[in-house]
Design a protein around this motif. Structure first.
Motif, PDB file in Angstrom:
ATOM      1  N   GLY A  24       0.824  -1.206   0.000  1.00  0.00           N
ATOM      2  CA  GLY A  24       0.000   0.000   0.000  1.00  0.00           C
ATOM      3  C   GLY A  24       0.857   1.254   0.000  1.00  0.00           C
ATOM      4  O   GLY A  24       0.572   2.224  -0.711  1.00  0.00           O
ATOM      5  N   ALA A  25       1.923   1.237   0.803  1.00  0.00           N
ATOM      6  CA  ALA A  25       2.820   2.389   0.863  1.00  0.00           C
ATOM      7  C   ALA A  25       3.483   2.654  -0.481  1.00  0.00           C
ATOM      8  O   ALA A  25       3.615   3.803  -0.915  1.00  0.00           O
ATOM      9  N   ALA A  26       3.909   1.584  -1.153  1.00  0.00           N
ATOM     10  CA  ALA A  26       4.521   1.738  -2.472  1.00  0.00           C
ATOM     11  C   ALA A  26       3.537   2.339  -3.463  1.00  0.00           C
ATOM     12  O   ALA A  26       3.900   3.180  -4.298  1.00  0.00           O
ATOM     13  N   ARG A  27       2.283   1.916  -3.382  1.00  0.00           N
ATOM     14  CA  ARG A  27       1.276   2.440  -4.311  1.00  0.00           C
ATOM     15  C   ARG A  27       0.997   3.914  -4.069  1.00  0.00           C
ATOM     16  O   ARG A  27       0.793   4.684  -5.004  1.00  0.00           O
ATOM     17  N   ILE A  28       0.987   4.327  -2.803  1.00  0.00           N
ATOM     18  CA  ILE A  28       0.803   5.752  -2.517  1.00  0.00           C
ATOM     19  C   ILE A  28       1.958   6.557  -3.111  1.00  0.00           C
ATOM     20  O   ILE A  28       1.759   7.600  -3.739  1.00  0.00           O
ATOM     21  N   GLY A  29       3.183   6.065  -2.908  1.00  0.00           N
ATOM     22  CA  GLY A  29       4.336   6.746  -3.481  1.00  0.00           C
ATOM     23  C   GLY A  29       4.285   6.822  -4.992  1.00  0.00           C
ATOM     24  O   GLY A  29       4.637   7.849  -5.587  1.00  0.00           O
ATOM     25  N   VAL A  65       9.495   5.259  -1.032  1.00  0.00           N
ATOM     26  CA  VAL A  65      10.515   5.809  -1.928  1.00  0.00           C
ATOM     27  C   VAL A  65      10.571   4.997  -3.218  1.00  0.00           C
ATOM     28  O   VAL A  65      10.730   5.557  -4.315  1.00  0.00           O
ATOM     29  N   GLY A  66      10.403   3.675  -3.125  1.00  0.00           N
ATOM     30  CA  GLY A  66      10.351   2.857  -4.330  1.00  0.00           C
ATOM     31  C   GLY A  66       9.211   3.279  -5.239  1.00  0.00           C
ATOM     32  O   GLY A  66       9.374   3.372  -6.464  1.00  0.00           O
ATOM     33  N   GLY A  67       8.043   3.551  -4.655  1.00  0.00           N
ATOM     34  CA  GLY A  67       6.925   4.031  -5.462  1.00  0.00           C
ATOM     35  C   GLY A  67       7.233   5.356  -6.112  1.00  0.00           C
ATOM     36  O   GLY A  67       6.897   5.592  -7.283  1.00  0.00           O
ATOM     37  N   ASP A  72       6.896  -0.754  -9.244  1.00  0.00           N
ATOM     38  CA  ASP A  72       5.650  -1.431  -8.877  1.00  0.00           C
ATOM     39  C   ASP A  72       5.861  -2.230  -7.596  1.00  0.00           C
ATOM     40  O   ASP A  72       6.999  -2.426  -7.144  1.00  0.00           O
ATOM     41  N   THR A  73       4.784  -2.754  -7.018  1.00  0.00           N
ATOM     42  CA  THR A  73       4.859  -3.444  -5.724  1.00  0.00           C
ATOM     43  C   THR A  73       5.752  -4.676  -5.744  1.00  0.00           C
ATOM     44  O   THR A  73       6.281  -5.073  -4.710  1.00  0.00           O
ATOM     45  N   PHE A  74       5.906  -5.307  -6.916  1.00  0.00           N
ATOM     46  CA  PHE A  74       6.689  -6.539  -7.016  1.00  0.00           C
ATOM     47  C   PHE A  74       8.112  -6.303  -7.512  1.00  0.00           C
ATOM     48  O   PHE A  74       8.877  -7.250  -7.703  1.00  0.00           O
ATOM     49  N   ASP A  75       8.492  -5.061  -7.725  1.00  0.00           N
ATOM     50  CA  ASP A  75       9.818  -4.735  -8.263  1.00  0.00           C
ATOM     51  C   ASP A  75      10.871  -4.925  -7.166  1.00  0.00           C
ATOM     52  O   ASP A  75      10.814  -4.273  -6.118  1.00  0.00           O
ATOM     53  N   SER A  81      15.738   1.008  -2.666  1.00  0.00           N
ATOM     54  CA  SER A  81      15.222   2.289  -3.139  1.00  0.00           C
ATOM     55  C   SER A  81      15.875   3.500  -2.466  1.00  0.00           C
ATOM     56  O   SER A  81      16.114   4.522  -3.115  1.00  0.00           O
ATOM     57  N   LEU A  82      16.175   3.406  -1.169  1.00  0.00           N
ATOM     58  CA  LEU A  82      16.793   4.540  -0.483  1.00  0.00           C
ATOM     59  C   LEU A  82      18.175   4.842  -1.061  1.00  0.00           C
ATOM     60  O   LEU A  82      18.531   6.008  -1.281  1.00  0.00           O
ATOM     61  N   GLU A  83      18.940   3.798  -1.320  1.00  0.00           N
ATOM     62  CA  GLU A  83      20.266   3.985  -1.901  1.00  0.00           C
ATOM     63  C   GLU A  83      20.165   4.469  -3.351  1.00  0.00           C
ATOM     64  O   GLU A  83      20.940   5.339  -3.779  1.00  0.00           O
ATOM     65  N   LEU A  84      19.187   3.938  -4.094  1.00  0.00           N
ATOM     66  CA  LEU A  84      19.005   4.363  -5.480  1.00  0.00           C
ATOM     67  C   LEU A  84      18.591   5.828  -5.562  1.00  0.00           C
ATOM     68  O   LEU A  84      19.045   6.569  -6.440  1.00  0.00           O
ATOM     69  N   ALA A  85      17.732   6.256  -4.634  1.00  0.00           N
ATOM     70  CA  ALA A  85      17.332   7.670  -4.599  1.00  0.00           C
ATOM     71  C   ALA A  85      18.542   8.556  -4.303  1.00  0.00           C
ATOM     72  O   ALA A  85      18.707   9.624  -4.909  1.00  0.00           O
ATOM     73  N   LYS A  86      19.396   8.102  -3.384  1.00  0.00           N
ATOM     74  CA  LYS A  86      20.609   8.858  -3.051  1.00  0.00           C
ATOM     75  C   LYS A  86      21.521   8.965  -4.265  1.00  0.00           C
ATOM     76  O   LYS A  86      22.086  10.038  -4.543  1.00  0.00           O
ATOM     77  N   GLN A  87      21.658   7.856  -5.002  1.00  0.00           N
ATOM     78  CA  GLN A  87      22.499   7.867  -6.202  1.00  0.00           C
ATOM     79  C   GLN A  87      21.973   8.839  -7.256  1.00  0.00           C
ATOM     80  O   GLN A  87      22.746   9.434  -8.012  1.00  0.00           O
TER      81      GLN A  87
END
Length: 220
Positions: A24-29, A65-67, A72-75, A81-87
């Motif tokens: 649910g959190a991923a979908r909101i994002g 953050v992944g969203g 998607d939810t299964f990715d 995601s936190l490290e990817l966002a930082k990159q």
């Protein structure tokens, strides 16, 4: 009735551990990312209730953050995601709020860049299902599970009918529609969930109607 099938109760295909705290959190994002329509430069995530208490253990932080990164939810990339966002140079800040909300799984997402910003409030209601209840100060009810268009417009007579007429002309069926306004006669937000994805040329036609300020779509 919130659940239409046994699969809604079991939950979606997802990276665990929780359908409400992770999927649910991923979908909101991801809805926030869709409405912002581009990758933000900064994100501020305020967590309330159960989200605030358990977001690290249940992976709510990486899911949101992944969203926002459009996963998607299964990715499986959600886990990093936190490290990817930082990159990517996206500044991410989490805030644990003490305020009591109507729903325990509530998150407020603010994001932006040099060209603008967006503020959204969403709740995760279980089984991976969500509701967006506020957008840029407008109250609304958006499930995020159906194609939808959001129309910002001047609160003028005939505007709602003109948008509905365009959708009817193109045989687009409306599943749910509501209008929110902050003040009579000022700006308003039309939220329309439909039965099929809407082509860009239809959005352009709506955007050219009188009193329309902005049209955004959410695809299924």
């Amino acid at each position: 009735m919130k659940y239409k099938s046994v699969f809604d109760i079991i939950g979606p295909v997802m990276i665990g551990p929780s359908s409400s705290h992770t999927a649910g959190a991923a979908r909101i994002g991801r809805v926030a990312r869709s409405l912002f329509s581009r990758e933000p430069k900064w994100v501020e995530i305020s967590l309330y209730g159960s989200f605030a208490k358990t977001y690290k253990g249940h992976g709510t932080d990486v899911a949101i953050v992944g969203g926002i990164l459009d996963f998607d939810t299964f990715d499986t990339r959600i886990i990093q995601s936190l490290e990817l966002a930082k990159q990517k140079g996206i500044a991410v800040r989490f805030i644990e709020e003490d305020a009591i909300t109507d729903h325990p799984n509530t998150v407020r997402i603010k994001m932006g860049d040099e060209n603008g910003d967006l503020e959204l409030v969403g709740i995760s209601i279980g089984g991976g299902k969500i509701e967006i209840i506020e957008l840029n100060g407008f109250k609304l009810k958006l499930s995020g599970h159906h194609p939808a268009i959001l129309v910002v417009h001047n609160d003028k007579y005939g505007t709602i009918a003109s948008v509905s007429n365009v959708l009817a002309k193109h045989q687009i069926n409306i599943g749910h529609m509501e209008v929110s306004r902050k003040e009579k006669g000022k700006m308003a937000l039309m939220t329309i969930e439909v039965d099929q994805n809407i082509e860009d040329d239809i959005l352009k036609e709506i955007s050219q109607l009188p009193n329309i300020t902005r049209v955004t779509k959410i695809v299924e």
